[in-house]
Design a protein around this motif. Structure first.
Motif, mmCIF file in Angstrom:
data_model
loop_
_atom_site.group_PDB
_atom_site.id
_atom_site.type_symbol
_atom_site.label_atom_id
_atom_site.label_comp_id
_atom_site.label_asym_id
_atom_site.label_seq_id
_atom_site.Cartn_x
_atom_site.Cartn_y
_atom_site.Cartn_z
ATOM 1 N N UNK A 22 0.831 -1.194 0.000
ATOM 2 C CA UNK A 22 0.000 0.000 0.000
ATOM 3 C C UNK A 22 0.868 1.246 0.000
ATOM 4 N N UNK A 23 0.241 2.392 0.149
ATOM 5 C CA UNK A 23 0.963 3.662 0.113
ATOM 6 C C UNK A 23 1.951 3.781 1.271
ATOM 7 N N UNK B 71 -1.352 0.693 9.601
ATOM 8 C CA UNK B 71 -2.397 -0.326 9.527
ATOM 9 C C UNK B 71 -2.358 -1.238 10.739
ATOM 10 N N UNK B 72 -3.495 -1.866 10.987
ATOM 11 C CA UNK B 72 -3.600 -2.950 11.947
ATOM 12 C C UNK B 72 -3.972 -4.193 11.154
ATOM 13 N N UNK C 42 3.537 0.386 9.968
ATOM 14 C CA UNK C 42 3.524 1.473 8.993
ATOM 15 C C UNK C 42 4.233 0.954 7.752
ATOM 16 N N UNK C 43 3.639 1.154 6.603
ATOM 17 C CA UNK C 43 4.283 0.736 5.356
ATOM 18 C C UNK C 43 5.367 1.757 5.039
ATOM 19 N N UNK C 44 6.618 1.295 5.089
ATOM 20 C CA UNK C 44 7.739 2.220 4.898
ATOM 21 C C UNK C 44 8.424 2.057 3.546
ATOM 22 N N UNK D 85 -6.624 -3.015 8.419
ATOM 23 C CA UNK D 85 -7.482 -1.864 8.703
ATOM 24 C C UNK D 85 -6.575 -0.644 8.829
ATOM 25 N N UNK D 86 -6.837 0.386 8.021
ATOM 26 C CA UNK D 86 -6.024 1.593 8.092
ATOM 27 C C UNK D 86 -6.346 2.352 9.369
ATOM 28 N N UNK D 87 -5.287 2.786 10.057
ATOM 29 C CA UNK D 87 -5.427 3.536 11.287
ATOM 30 C C UNK D 87 -5.257 5.026 11.017
ATOM 31 N N UNK D 88 -5.875 5.868 11.841
ATOM 32 C CA UNK D 88 -5.761 7.321 11.621
ATOM 33 C C UNK D 88 -4.361 7.824 11.916
#
Length: 70
Positions: free
Chosen positions: A19-20, A25-26, A43-45, A67-70
């Motif tokens: 992903x971006x 995410x969780x 975190x996608x790094x 699930x994307x987290x804020x």
């Protein structure tokens, strides 16, 4: 795919999430698609995160979602 997308790749004991970069995410898992438990927070790094699912031998079926987290 639009911004904010996430793609799960599952092969054997490996779960990859693409992903971006910078999104948090969780990763959750379930045996029945009704009850979800946290598996990893990340975190996608680099465009992709990879996890080894060592519990896969105990249960023939596991489902995953990110699930994307804020």
């Amino acid at each position: 795919m639009g911004e904010g997308y996430v793609v799960l790749f599952i092969r054997g004991h490996i779960v990859r999430v693409a992903g971006p970069i910078g999104n948090q995410y969780l990763l959750q898992m379930s045996r029945d698609l009704a009850t979800w438990s946290p598996f990893a927070r990340f975190v996608i790094s680099s465009g992709e995160a990879q996890f080894v699912h060592t519990l896969a031998t105990n249960t023939p079926w596991r489902f995953f979602r990110a699930v994307q987290l804020p």
